[in-house]
Design a protein around this motif. Structure first.
Motif, short mmCIF file in Angstrom:
data_model
loop_
_atom_site.label_atom_id
_atom_site.label_comp_id
_atom_site.label_asym_id
_atom_site.label_seq_id
_atom_site.Cartn_x
_atom_site.Cartn_y
_atom_site.Cartn_z
N ARG A 114 9.44 24.45 42.29
CA ARG A 114 8.39 24.00 41.38
C ARG A 114 7.04 24.48 41.90
O ARG A 114 6.75 24.37 43.09
CB ARG A 114 8.42 22.47 41.27
CG ARG A 114 7.57 21.91 40.16
CD ARG A 114 7.79 20.41 40.01
NE ARG A 114 9.15 20.10 39.60
CZ ARG A 114 9.55 18.89 39.21
NH1 ARG A 114 8.68 17.88 39.19
NH2 ARG A 114 10.80 18.67 38.88
N TRP A 143 5.19 11.46 37.38
CA TRP A 143 5.71 12.71 36.79
C TRP A 143 6.27 12.44 35.40
O TRP A 143 6.84 11.37 35.15
CB TRP A 143 6.84 13.27 37.66
CG TRP A 143 6.40 13.86 38.95
CD1 TRP A 143 6.32 13.23 40.16
CD2 TRP A 143 6.00 15.21 39.18
NE1 TRP A 143 5.89 14.10 41.12
CE2 TRP A 143 5.69 15.32 40.56
CE3 TRP A 143 5.88 16.35 38.37
CZ2 TRP A 143 5.25 16.52 41.13
CZ3 TRP A 143 5.45 17.53 38.94
CH2 TRP A 143 5.14 17.61 40.30
N TYR A 165 6.07 20.55 33.73
CA TYR A 165 5.90 19.13 34.03
C TYR A 165 4.44 18.79 34.21
O TYR A 165 3.68 19.60 34.73
CB TYR A 165 6.61 18.76 35.34
CG TYR A 165 8.08 19.03 35.39
CD1 TYR A 165 8.56 20.28 35.82
CD2 TYR A 165 9.01 18.05 35.06
CE1 TYR A 165 9.92 20.52 35.89
CE2 TYR A 165 10.37 18.30 35.13
CZ TYR A 165 10.82 19.54 35.54
OH TYR A 165 12.16 19.77 35.62
N CYS A 166 4.06 17.60 33.83
CA CYS A 166 2.73 17.13 34.19
C CYS A 166 2.85 16.06 35.28
O CYS A 166 3.86 15.35 35.37
CB CYS A 166 1.95 16.62 33.00
SG CYS A 166 2.61 15.19 32.18
N ASN A 167 1.82 16.03 36.09
CA ASN A 167 1.75 15.12 37.23
C ASN A 167 0.38 14.49 37.25
O ASN A 167 -0.63 15.19 37.20
CB ASN A 167 2.01 15.91 38.51
CG ASN A 167 1.65 15.13 39.76
OD1 ASN A 167 0.51 15.14 40.22
ND2 ASN A 167 2.62 14.44 40.31
N TYR A 218 2.77 21.61 36.38
CA TYR A 218 3.66 22.36 37.24
C TYR A 218 4.71 23.03 36.36
O TYR A 218 4.93 22.62 35.21
CB TYR A 218 4.39 21.43 38.22
CG TYR A 218 3.57 20.90 39.35
CD1 TYR A 218 2.61 19.90 39.15
CD2 TYR A 218 3.75 21.38 40.65
CE1 TYR A 218 1.86 19.41 40.22
CE2 TYR A 218 3.00 20.88 41.71
CZ TYR A 218 2.07 19.89 41.48
OH TYR A 218 1.33 19.40 42.53
#
Length: 116
Positions: free
Chosen positions: A45, A106, A95-97, A37
């Motif tokens: 976001r 997150w 960001y990674c999720n 994201y």
């Protein structure tokens, strides 16, 4: 302890490239689908890329399609986002999720700034 740690952000000129990494620990990473994201100042976001748990399926937002590539190495518990042909409008915190059924984690984010 569950952790997702993004790295690889920085300042790059328009047209340049960066590769972001998201390193996971503390959970069975290979079970989890992962998304990247981004959030630009003053904006919501947004999801930009997604990869299935086994890496066989990917999807991309129209805004980055053809320029970004998501990949993963489950042996290294890491997901990557290769970003090419960067534009000023790609400037954001990325960001990674990681998600698996009702579980979702997150990272803390990494700043990408595209500017001359």
């Amino acid at each position: 302890q569950v952790q997702l740690v993004e790295s690889g952000g920085g300042l790059v000129q328009p047209g340049g490239s960066l590769r972001l990494s998201c390193a996971a620990s503390g959970f069975t990473f290979s079970n989890y689908a992962v998304s990247w994201y981004r959030q630009a100042p003053g904006k919501e976001r947004e999801a930009v890329a997604d990869i299935s748990s086994d890496g066989d399926s990917t999807s991309y937002a129209d805004s980055i399609k053809g320029r970004f590539t998501i990949s993963r190495d489950n042996n290294k518990n890491t997901v990557y986002l290769q970003m090419n042909s960067l534009k000023p409008e790609d400037t954001a915190v990325y960001y990674c999720n990681a998600r698996y059924y009702y579980k979702a984690y997150w990272g803390q984010g990494t700043q990408v700034t595209v500017s001359s």
